[in-house]
Enzyme design. Sequence first.
Site, mmCIF file in Angstrom:
data_model
loop_
_atom_site.group_PDB
_atom_site.id
_atom_site.type_symbol
_atom_site.label_atom_id
_atom_site.label_comp_id
_atom_site.label_asym_id
_atom_site.label_seq_id
_atom_site.Cartn_x
_atom_site.Cartn_y
_atom_site.Cartn_z
ATOM 1 N N HIS A 61 0.906 -1.161 0.000
ATOM 2 C CA HIS A 61 0.000 0.000 0.000
ATOM 3 C C HIS A 61 0.937 1.201 0.000
ATOM 4 C CE1 HIS A 61 -3.090 2.848 1.216
ATOM 5 N NE2 HIS A 61 -2.420 3.138 2.305
ATOM 6 N N ASP A 88 -10.882 -2.812 -5.635
ATOM 7 C CA ASP A 88 -10.591 -2.243 -4.313
ATOM 8 C C ASP A 88 -11.872 -2.157 -3.487
ATOM 9 O OD1 ASP A 88 -8.754 -1.480 -2.460
ATOM 10 O OD2 ASP A 88 -8.300 0.469 -3.346
ATOM 11 N N GLY A 104 -13.282 3.847 1.796
ATOM 12 C CA GLY A 104 -13.594 2.678 0.984
ATOM 13 C C GLY A 104 -14.883 2.824 0.210
#
Lengths: 317, 431
Positions: free
Chosen positions: B184, B310, B329
């Site tokens: 990440h 994702d 998110g």
Amino acid sequence: MEPAPRRAALPSRHLLAIQGLTAAEITPLLDLADGYVEQNRRPEKKSALLRGRTVINLFFENSTRTRTSFELAGKRLGADVINMSASASSVKKGETLIDTAMTLNAMQPDALVVRHPESGAVKLLADKVRCAVINGGDGTHEHPTQALLDALTIRRRKGRIEGLQVAICGDILHSRVARSNIHLLNAMGARVRVIGPPTLMPTDIDRLGVDVHHDMRRGLRDCDIVMMLRLQTERMQGQFVPSIREYFHFFGLDYAKLAVARPDALIMHPGPMNRGVEIDSELADDIDRSVILDQVELGVAVRMAVLDVLARHEVAP
Amino acid sequence: MSRTAFVNARLLDPATGLDAPGALLVEGEAISDLGPGLFAGGVPDGIPVVDLGGQALLPGFVDMRVSIGEPGEEHKETILTASRAAAAGGVTAMVCLPDTDPVIDDVAGIEFIARRAREAKLVKVYAYAAATQSLQGRELSEMGLLAEAGALGFTDANRAISDALVMRRALSYASTFGLLVIQHPEEPSLAAGGQMNAGEIATRLGLAGIPREAEVMMIERDLRLVELTGARYHAAHVSTGAAVEAIRQAKRRGLRVTCDTAPHYFALTETDIGDYRTFAKVSPPLRGEMDRRAIVEGLADGTIDAIASDHRPQDQDSKRVPFSSAAHGVIGLETLLPLTLELVHNGRVGLLPALAALTCRPAEILGLEAGRLRKGAPADLAVVDLDRLWRVDKAALRSKSKNSPFDGRPVTGRVTRTLVDGRTVFTLDEA
């Protein structure tokens, strides 16, 4: 030809931000506030404009002056004013902001004055209630009534806002007051500069229409108004300046630095002041230069004007 | 053995560049034959026939970055609900992140995911294992044992492995097993406290910013470690032009480096946050228009290998809060294809290269037997009406959480049927 006086009105039923307001909306609000300044100077300060109306001060962040100012404003217009602070409310028990909003909404208030430590929280709450919501300061976003009272202070002292050179100094990064003032002063035609160390400047602040300075002696040159900001250590994550001593040396306002400003430049501060951190103590008390107590007085009048415009609307069933 | 003939199809196989009308025969769990000339003389008697009416027949999509919530946050999503969403999105294989509760950092965690996936019996669900124990960034997980148990790669999910020595050892140890380390890419000390991309909009909203440089500096450091160790390295969800350029240069130097991005990094920008829309809060944050274009460019020239959804479900309690308190998110399994096709419809990326980023290229990075139309390969297939116009409706999405920033967006291209190992796991309800 003089345009006909406009009745004060806002484009939304809430006052969440200065960004988006125009001079045509701000000026009548300041005119209205001027009238309330006179009312507040009379022995009998109370009117019945908001009699029977309920104003709730909902403060999720500690505040003395803003809460008191709104409380007085509501009471002087005859409203019932309730103060709720986060420590006394169910927020501490895990209730969400939206639950709180819905609960208060069910109590049928006419206006909610909300202060919250997070940017955008007041807008989130405003979307869920039927009454008017007045932003009493949200995070590092905006503090619209502070900018309005600053504008009223400037206008009463200088007779105008347009064309003035205004320097906003210090912790711009963490300041909602700076953001609201930048929007308002630009809307009213003033020239705004921000002065502070680069670590306390928000990214791309110049895109908001300000000149950026990192040197007080250069930034203050020929300015009409000096707005000092409090160093907001409580919002800081990590170190932004090496020490208070160093900060005051370079960015604290004293007579020496003020010497480059116009001789009639006024000093403003939204309070509470940190004497000896951002402002020299003697200068803060200099009645020829400092209008800090004017700001406090006019704050009540400005908030009365805002409540006048927003708290009287008829709620749709 | 059951057989089904899919005829009147537009066969699209990004791996070989095949784009031709033809037919495909599924026998049992595998593709037994395909091609433009197949069944030219008609389908032999006894084989059930599905006439696709000219719709595209593609390899099922391989989504290499999905968060599910099981175990630990089953109220947001379970392997079953995520599998349904995947099937509806044409995703036949997905790889979930190890930032579950408990963290997938031991063999039992990998086995748990496999068992739940078998019970759901829809799409293929794989898992990455934590690169470091409990995602703490300090001690390495048992990479060898985890790989034997089926972990497809090693990552600390949405935490960067920030300690350079730990990263060096993770890369170097993984390389002995030929395993993939997925980063990440965000320098945590620079991003600390940040809520959105640093810049004018963050300044106006009064939200703490994350500078774009936080991404490229972590990638550049990692690339040095890749050179030092000779390991394989994958940068997840790249969002900035600088990161794409760093990877482009690294590939030119011959490093074994790959990367992916997610649809929101080419379909949205920071302006979509508007007035504190928490559905547009993602990590890394949405960037500005120049970066968005650079991501499109990276996809067009192939620097970006894969597009992953994702997918990260969040319930209302995680999103209906002030922006800085909101979880990051978006869900994305069901919108992966149409958002990718926007690149094609806008003329930015060719159809086959765009589809390759959803199929053969992620499969190759992960070492999966998937993502191709090939004789003998598992019959993991998506039937797609490439011209179908529809509007994303969050209420109709199958994911248990509804945090899609694309709600109401008109899109083109819809999955109408999905097969996994020859079994139909999704058919679009044409109500």
